[in-house]
Design a protein around this motif. Structure first.
Motif, PDB file in Angstrom:
ATOM      1  N   ASP A  14       0.831  -1.210   0.000  1.00  0.00           N
ATOM      2  CA  ASP A  14       0.000   0.000   0.000  1.00  0.00           C
ATOM      3  C   ASP A  14       0.863   1.257   0.000  1.00  0.00           C
ATOM      4  O   ASP A  14       0.599   2.213  -0.734  1.00  0.00           O
ATOM      5  CB  ASP A  14      -0.934   0.018   1.219  1.00  0.00           C
ATOM      6  N   GLN A  36       2.588   1.706  -3.412  1.00  0.00           N
ATOM      7  CA  GLN A  36       1.626   2.104  -4.440  1.00  0.00           C
ATOM      8  C   GLN A  36       1.243   3.573  -4.308  1.00  0.00           C
ATOM      9  O   GLN A  36       1.025   4.260  -5.293  1.00  0.00           O
ATOM     10  CB  GLN A  36       0.384   1.213  -4.377  1.00  0.00           C
ATOM     11  N   GLN A  37       1.181   4.075  -3.076  1.00  0.00           N
ATOM     12  CA  GLN A  37       0.799   5.468  -2.854  1.00  0.00           C
ATOM     13  C   GLN A  37       1.936   6.434  -3.162  1.00  0.00           C
ATOM     14  O   GLN A  37       1.695   7.547  -3.612  1.00  0.00           O
ATOM     15  CB  GLN A  37       0.341   5.667  -1.402  1.00  0.00           C
TER      16      GLN A  37
END
Length: 116
Positions: free
Chosen positions: A100, A103-104
Motif C-alpha cells: 500500500d 503504491q501510494q
C-alpha cells in the motif's frame, strides 16, 4: 527494474542515502531471526518489478545502536519509505502494508515489453 539492495549499518549511511535519493527511498529493517521477514522481503522484490524506488536494507543485529535509535525500530519487519518530504513507516509490518505504501508513494516502473 533494479533489484540491487544496498545494506547499511550506520546512521551516517542512512543520512547519505536520504540526501542523495532522487527516487523514493525504501528502508527495510529485518534480521535473519525474524520469521516474518522473508515474506516481507519477497513482497518488496515483487514491488520492484512494477514501481521505482531505491531499496536499502538494515540487518538490525549488525547495525549501530544510533541507527536503530534514530529509526525508532522496536518490531520487525519495519520499514520507512521517504519521498519528497513525505514519510510512510511501519513496524511489525505486513506485506500488504508495504504494498500500500509503495503504491501510494512510488512512481510506476517503466516496463518495456518485447513488442516496444
Amino acid at each position: 527494474a533494479t533489484t540491487i539492495t544496498t545494506t547499511i549499518t550506520t546512521l551516517e549511511e542512512w543520512e547519505a542515502h536520504k540526501a542523495a535519493a532522487s527516487e523514493p527511498l525504501l528502508l527495510q529493517c529485518g534480521s535473519p531471526q525474524c520469521v516474518r521477514c522473508p515474506d516481507f522481503t519477497t513482497k518488496i522484490n515483487v514491488l520492484k518489478e512494477t514501481f521505482r524506488f531505491v531499496h536499502v536494507y538494515v540487518n538490525t543485529h549488525d547495525c549501530e545502536e544510533s541507527l536503530l535509535d534514530d529509526l525508532q525500530v522496536t518490531q520487525l519487519p519495519a520499514y520507512m519509505l521517504v519521498h519528497n518530504g513525505a514519510v510512510a513507516r511501519g513496524q511489525a509490518a505486513t506485506p500488504q502494508q508495504i504494498a500500500d505504501a509503495v503504491q501510494q508513494m512510488c512512481p510506476p516502473a517503466l516496463v518495456l515489453d518485447d513488442d516496444f
